[in-house]
Write a protein that holds these residues in place. Structure first.
Motif, PDB file in Angstrom:
ATOM      1  N   VAL A 259      -5.005   5.824  -6.679  1.00 56.25           N
ATOM      2  CA  VAL A 259      -4.633   4.682  -7.369  1.00 56.25           C
ATOM      3  C   VAL A 259      -4.811   3.397  -6.291  1.00 56.25           C
ATOM      4  O   VAL A 259      -4.127   3.392  -5.054  1.00 56.25           O
ATOM      5  CB  VAL A 259      -3.122   4.620  -7.838  1.00 56.25           C
ATOM      6  N   ARG A 260      -5.560   2.525  -6.892  1.00 55.76           N
ATOM      7  CA  ARG A 260      -5.780   1.200  -6.138  1.00 55.76           C
ATOM      8  C   ARG A 260      -5.618   0.035  -7.052  1.00 55.76           C
ATOM      9  O   ARG A 260      -6.234   0.184  -8.040  1.00 55.76           O
ATOM     10  CB  ARG A 260      -6.979   1.303  -5.283  1.00 55.76           C
ATOM     11  N   ARG A 261      -5.084  -0.928  -6.715  1.00 57.20           N
ATOM     12  CA  ARG A 261      -5.111  -2.389  -7.388  1.00 57.20           C
ATOM     13  C   ARG A 261      -6.585  -2.583  -7.658  1.00 57.20           C
ATOM     14  O   ARG A 261      -7.279  -2.895  -6.615  1.00 57.20           O
ATOM     15  CB  ARG A 261      -4.352  -3.276  -6.986  1.00 57.20           C
TER      16      ARG A 261
ATOM     17  N   LEU B 180      12.741   7.031  -2.290  1.00 57.17           N
ATOM     18  CA  LEU B 180      11.993   6.094  -3.031  1.00 57.17           C
ATOM     19  C   LEU B 180      11.591   5.051  -2.629  1.00 57.17           C
ATOM     20  O   LEU B 180      10.613   4.086  -2.513  1.00 57.17           O
ATOM     21  CB  LEU B 180      12.503   5.921  -4.535  1.00 57.17           C
ATOM     22  N   HIS B 181      12.643   4.242  -1.736  1.00 61.27           N
ATOM     23  CA  HIS B 181      12.404   2.976  -1.199  1.00 61.27           C
ATOM     24  C   HIS B 181      11.652   3.083   0.193  1.00 61.27           C
ATOM     25  O   HIS B 181      11.429   1.999   0.760  1.00 61.27           O
ATOM     26  CB  HIS B 181      13.856   2.205  -0.797  1.00 61.27           C
ATOM     27  N   HIS B 182      11.335   4.404   0.651  1.00 60.78           N
ATOM     28  CA  HIS B 182      10.641   4.195   1.917  1.00 60.78           C
ATOM     29  C   HIS B 182       9.007   4.061   1.610  1.00 60.78           C
ATOM     30  O   HIS B 182       8.254   4.014   2.608  1.00 60.78           O
ATOM     31  CB  HIS B 182      10.567   5.928   2.386  1.00 60.78           C
ATOM     32  N   HIS B 183       8.555   4.144   0.421  1.00 59.16           N
ATOM     33  CA  HIS B 183       7.266   3.907   0.280  1.00 59.16           C
ATOM     34  C   HIS B 183       6.797   2.532   0.145  1.00 59.16           C
ATOM     35  O   HIS B 183       6.904   1.822  -0.742  1.00 59.16           O
ATOM     36  CB  HIS B 183       7.036   4.595  -1.414  1.00 59.16           C
ATOM     37  N   ILE B 184       6.305   2.105   1.279  1.00 59.69           N
ATOM     38  CA  ILE B 184       5.910   0.872   1.743  1.00 59.69           C
ATOM     39  C   ILE B 184       4.556   0.324   1.243  1.00 59.69           C
ATOM     40  O   ILE B 184       4.148  -0.818   1.192  1.00 59.69           O
ATOM     41  CB  ILE B 184       6.329   0.512   3.244  1.00 59.69           C
ATOM     42  N   LYS B 185       3.747   1.437   0.903  1.00 61.27           N
ATOM     43  CA  LYS B 185       2.324   1.057   0.242  1.00 61.27           C
ATOM     44  C   LYS B 185       1.808   2.012  -0.578  1.00 61.27           C
ATOM     45  O   LYS B 185       2.453   3.126  -0.475  1.00 61.27           O
ATOM     46  CB  LYS B 185       1.400   0.715   1.448  1.00 61.27           C
ATOM     47  N   GLY B 186       0.704   2.058  -1.266  1.00 58.00           N
ATOM     48  CA  GLY B 186       0.106   2.897  -1.916  1.00 58.00           C
ATOM     49  C   GLY B 186      -0.126   4.319  -1.172  1.00 58.00           C
ATOM     50  O   GLY B 186      -0.547   4.327   0.048  1.00 58.00           O
TER      51      GLY B 186
END
Length: 346
Positions: free
Chosen positions: A6-8, A87-93
């Motif tokens: 997944v990428r913007r 969940l709050h550990h996900h700092i990037k895709g």
């Protein structure tokens, strides 16, 4: 192999054209000496960092060595329960890791054995990742994903590991929350009813980005020489009629339970009116202004200098003033501003 699932999706970058014949132009950057204006070669460029009030000079090779933390790769540090990854550990895709036998012989068997044991024990692998040369290291968690097949034994989910980027201690913020009043049991129950009424099936695959759709419609209109682009359907807009039909009454009841009787949403979102300063007699006091233009219609540079707002002037205006006073126009905007200050002695 490491893949991006997944990428913007961004709009295509524009291309600069020559306004005379629409031929594509090439951008060339040059470094000039601020004192002499001569062009500098790449070997002439050095870097500095201010430390202790002095400039510490670095060569280009020294900067590269400072940024080098080792060869690219993934190094296993250990294992942790899956519950430790929040969940709050996900700092990037996240990325997806899948073994490639053409690169490393036997990697598929090792990956399958590791995936099976980690999935059975509900564990994640903590690794140190350097994605490419001269990239900084990051800690990542490898989250196992088993293969899934449909009724006809066609793969719908591939086996592999999701590479989840983890934060450093410097990235974690400690916020202070203001204490707020607790909701009553009646308010909570009413909110549950409202949530139940508005629960629906959601999938990102059903929603197109309206910004991209509008961009392509405008390009289409230009290419086909149309007077105006076609309208787009913005699927992100809420269906207010449907929301009111399904939960309008519950929303009103919840609002009456939560907000005071005289509450008005329009008044709550209305910006506050800035009060004018008043003098001793109660009349609005007018602040004296320094003229921004001269009698001849030019920019009053002296007025900006006296107010300390020279930075608001554009570079062409500053250069025009310096040229008219026989001063150098070399350097960045900050240099031009300092030169004007020195001229006026402010």
């Amino acid at each position: 192999g490491v893949y991006t699932l997944v990428r913007r999706q961004a709009k295509p970058s524009h291309v600069w054209l020559d306004g005379r014949d629409n031929h594509e132009v090439k951008t060339v950057s040059k470094y000039l000496c601020a004192d002499t204006g001569t062009a500098l070669m790449p070997t002439d460029i050095k870097y500095f960092q201010e430390f202790g009030g002095e400039k510490v000079i670095f060569e280009g090779e020294e900067v590269k060595s400072i940024k080098n933390f080792g060869d690219p790769g993934l190094h296993l540090m250990g294992f942790k329960p899956r519950s430790r990854v929040k969940l709050h550990h996900h700092i990037k895709g996240a990325h997806f890791l899948y073994p490639d036998e053409s690169l490393v012989k036997g990697s598929g068997k090792v990956a399958n054995a590791l995936l099976d044991r980690m999935a059975r024990k509900d564990m994640v692998a903590i690794c140190r990742l350097i994605s490419r040369a001269n990239s900084p290291p990051h800690f990542v968690a490898l989250l196992p994903q088993r293969e899934e097949l449909d009724d006809r034994h066609v793969q719908i989910v591939p086996p592999g590991f999701h590479v989840i980027h983890l934060p450093f201690a410097d990235d974690l913020r400690k916020l202070k929350y203001d204490e707020t009043p607790r909701a009553t049991v009646e308010q909570v129950e009413k909110a549950k009813e409202m949530i139940k009424k508005l629960t629906f099936k959601f999938s990102s695959e059903n929603f197109e980005n309206p910004v991209l759709q509008k961009h392509y419609k405008n390009l289409e209109a230009l290419a086909l020489d149309r007077d105006a682009p076609d309208d787009i359907t913005d699927l992100t807009e809420p269906d207010n009629d449907r929301i009111q039909t399904r939960a309008g009454q519950l929303l009103n009841e919840l609002s009456s339970l939560v907000y005071p009787a005289d509450y008005s949403p329009a008044a709550a979102t209305k910006p506050a009116v800035k009060r004018k300063a008043t003098d001793q007699e109660g009349t609005a006091a007018k602040r004296a202004k320094t003229p921004s233009t001269t009698a001849e219609g030019g920019v009053n540079v002296r007025g900006y200098a006296d107010k300390g707002t020279l930075a608001k002037l554009t570079v062409p205006v500053l250069k025009e003033f310096l040229t008219s006073n026989g001063l150098s126009i070399l350097g960045k905007k900050a240099d031009l501003v300092d030169r004007v200050k020195d001229h006026f002695g402010v």
